[in-house]
Design a protein around this motif. Sequence first.
Motif, PDB file in Angstrom:
ATOM      1  N   THR A  98       0.820  -1.212   0.000  1.00 36.39           N
ATOM      2  CA  THR A  98       0.000   0.000   0.000  1.00 36.39           C
ATOM      3  C   THR A  98       0.847   1.253   0.000  1.00 36.39           C
ATOM      4  O   THR A  98       0.347   2.348   0.195  1.00 36.39           O
ATOM      5  CB  THR A  98      -0.915   0.021   1.231  1.00 36.39           C
ATOM      6  N   SER A  99       2.145   1.117  -0.218  1.00 36.45           N
ATOM      7  CA  SER A  99       3.012   2.286  -0.124  1.00 36.45           C
ATOM      8  C   SER A  99       3.156   3.018  -1.440  1.00 36.45           C
ATOM      9  O   SER A  99       3.636   4.137  -1.471  1.00 36.45           O
ATOM     10  CB  SER A  99       4.399   1.856   0.361  1.00 36.45           C
ATOM     11  N   ALA A 126      -2.765   2.343  -4.248  1.00 34.81           N
ATOM     12  CA  ALA A 126      -2.724   2.774  -2.856  1.00 34.81           C
ATOM     13  C   ALA A 126      -4.084   3.301  -2.424  1.00 34.81           C
ATOM     14  O   ALA A 126      -4.897   3.735  -3.239  1.00 34.81           O
ATOM     15  CB  ALA A 126      -1.660   3.855  -2.665  1.00 34.81           C
ATOM     16  N   ALA A 127      -4.330   3.247  -1.119  1.00 34.50           N
ATOM     17  CA  ALA A 127      -5.606   3.732  -0.581  1.00 34.50           C
ATOM     18  C   ALA A 127      -5.808   5.202  -0.947  1.00 34.50           C
ATOM     19  O   ALA A 127      -4.868   5.999  -0.935  1.00 34.50           O
ATOM     20  CB  ALA A 127      -5.626   3.558   0.934  1.00 34.50           C
ATOM     21  N   LEU A 128      -7.051   5.546  -1.267  1.00 28.46           N
ATOM     22  CA  LEU A 128      -7.384   6.916  -1.645  1.00 28.46           C
ATOM     23  C   LEU A 128      -7.894   7.683  -0.432  1.00 28.46           C
ATOM     24  O   LEU A 128      -8.483   7.113   0.480  1.00 28.46           O
ATOM     25  CB  LEU A 128      -8.449   6.907  -2.743  1.00 28.46           C
ATOM     26  N   VAL A 147     -11.658   2.494   2.649  1.00 23.93           N
ATOM     27  CA  VAL A 147     -11.217   1.432   1.750  1.00 23.93           C
ATOM     28  C   VAL A 147      -9.700   1.505   1.617  1.00 23.93           C
ATOM     29  O   VAL A 147      -9.148   2.555   1.274  1.00 23.93           O
ATOM     30  CB  VAL A 147     -11.884   1.569   0.365  1.00 23.93           C
ATOM     31  N   GLY A 148      -9.052   0.403   1.900  1.00 20.67           N
ATOM     32  CA  GLY A 148      -7.598   0.369   1.812  1.00 20.67           C
ATOM     33  C   GLY A 148      -7.112   0.213   0.387  1.00 20.67           C
ATOM     34  O   GLY A 148      -7.831   0.476  -0.578  1.00 20.67           O
ATOM     35  N   ALA A 149      -5.858  -0.217   0.236  1.00 27.52           N
ATOM     36  CA  ALA A 149      -5.280  -0.424  -1.088  1.00 27.52           C
ATOM     37  C   ALA A 149      -6.145  -1.415  -1.874  1.00 27.52           C
ATOM     38  O   ALA A 149      -6.645  -2.397  -1.329  1.00 27.52           O
ATOM     39  CB  ALA A 149      -3.857  -0.944  -0.968  1.00 27.52           C
ATOM     40  N   VAL A 150      -6.311  -1.134  -3.146  1.00 30.04           N
ATOM     41  CA  VAL A 150      -7.182  -1.945  -4.001  1.00 30.04           C
ATOM     42  C   VAL A 150      -6.326  -2.734  -4.980  1.00 30.04           C
ATOM     43  O   VAL A 150      -5.484  -2.170  -5.686  1.00 30.04           O
ATOM     44  CB  VAL A 150      -8.177  -1.058  -4.771  1.00 30.04           C
ATOM     45  N   SER A 151      -6.550  -4.027  -4.998  1.00 29.95           N
ATOM     46  CA  SER A 151      -5.867  -4.916  -5.939  1.00 29.95           C
ATOM     47  C   SER A 151      -6.851  -5.299  -7.045  1.00 29.95           C
ATOM     48  O   SER A 151      -7.971  -5.719  -6.763  1.00 29.95           O
ATOM     49  CB  SER A 151      -5.371  -6.166  -5.212  1.00 29.95           C
ATOM     50  N   ALA A 155      -9.918  -5.520  -1.547  1.00 35.64           N
ATOM     51  CA  ALA A 155      -9.437  -4.480  -0.640  1.00 35.64           C
ATOM     52  C   ALA A 155      -9.858  -4.831   0.779  1.00 35.64           C
ATOM     53  O   ALA A 155     -10.779  -5.626   1.001  1.00 35.64           O
ATOM     54  CB  ALA A 155      -9.978  -3.107  -1.029  1.00 35.64           C
ATOM     55  N   VAL A 156      -9.183  -4.223   1.743  1.00 37.24           N
ATOM     56  CA  VAL A 156      -9.586  -4.314   3.140  1.00 37.24           C
ATOM     57  C   VAL A 156     -10.362  -3.042   3.469  1.00 37.24           C
ATOM     58  O   VAL A 156      -9.906  -1.937   3.201  1.00 37.24           O
ATOM     59  CB  VAL A 156      -8.358  -4.453   4.059  1.00 37.24           C
TER      60      VAL A 156
END
Length: 443
Positions: free
Chosen positions: A3-4, A34-36, A79-83, A91-92
């Motif tokens: 997520t960096s 990365a998370a928005l 919403v965390g980092a999106v794959s 996402a988490v």
Amino acid sequence: MNTSDAFGADKDRADGIRTDRGGSAKQVPERTFAALPAAHGKAFAGSWWGQAWLKALEDTALDREQLRQGRRHARAGAVGAVSVRPGRITAVVQDRDHTRQRSDVLLQQLGEADWDRFLDMIADRAGHIAALLDRDMPPVLVEDAAAAGIDLLPGIGDLESECTCEAWDHCAHSTALCYQMARLLDQDPFVLLLLRGRGEQELLDELQARSASRAGEPEDDAAGRRAPGVPAAEAYAARDILPPLPAPAPPVPESGGAPVLGGGTPPAPGVEVAGLEFLIGDAAARAQRLLADALATWHPDSPPPPGLTPSQDAVRLAAAGPGAAISARLAAGSGRDGRGLALAVRAWELGGTAGLAVLEEDWTPEPEALARATARLAAAWEEGEARPRLRATRNRWTVIGGDAQLRYGRDGRWWPYRKERGQWAPAGPATDDPAGALAGAQE
């Protein structure tokens, strides 16, 4: 999951192996964003692709409460980092109590036959090839793909979910992930094609190979006979002994000025020289734009714009700022007064013919469209936010005791209006988010 990376500096990586039709192994691409940050007080999507994804999501959703909760999570930056990889986005998502849930949204990949038709469709249209090779996805691609029997955007029941909260259907977490997808499409619409099964580089490589193969094939004529011609390799080999091609015509950077019509002879009765010179200049400018469009790579694949009515064309001309005298004639000729023409020009500048129709048309939506609009309004404000009291009249919702209004367009978008000098005036462009539109009208 990394997520960096900064947004836009996403990475492609292998996520398993798949086999192509020739039996060779291919790496399955994955992109991680990365998370928005939180998106309070503004629309989720600004691009055509982002808005189209949101419209498909909201038009096909069965549970409006889940839409509201998911939108709240996404707005809050939960919403965390999106794959994103073929057939799945992950996402988490963090709840208000800080518990975390892993959520996946699944969308069926296109099959090999679908991809063949899709790539054939693109290869048949030079404008699409040029756009994709330039890392651009024109919106008309959706319509052309649909005509070939391929739906790029999700339909009813197409989006499935898996979440560690163990909801049996779409939950607030998976819905929040869907809303975040719209923001990713704002930045890169190729993410949708990755979700449907092809990474950007793989798609472009296949398209280039297909285009090169077609360029070397002789074509048949209308009767099915082999058309006469020279093989490409032979023509290329003879390039040094053939005369050079003539240089292409240079582009026309700007239109010529209108001629001066006043020559000492009084004009005929009813002919206004200044107005005629203005119309000549406008015709020259339009001709220059049409010529520039005709030379553009996207032109062969774009339908011609619809013609304007005399009333609409009067507003278009007035938007060019022809001066008080000509504007007065345009107002009178189109059945408007000066104030009405000024409002029409503002609506035109914000939305063209669609914006002008919202200003001047008062219509009642069909029951299904009205129910959809009402549901969007009900879900537009998050829990704890102050909800304005609205009075509905046909396609217009007015803030009770205020000077702001929402108008619902025939295209399903919301247009903000503000009362100025006793008249409703356009206050901004259209958006899919009624809360954002109303906030703009109240600024």
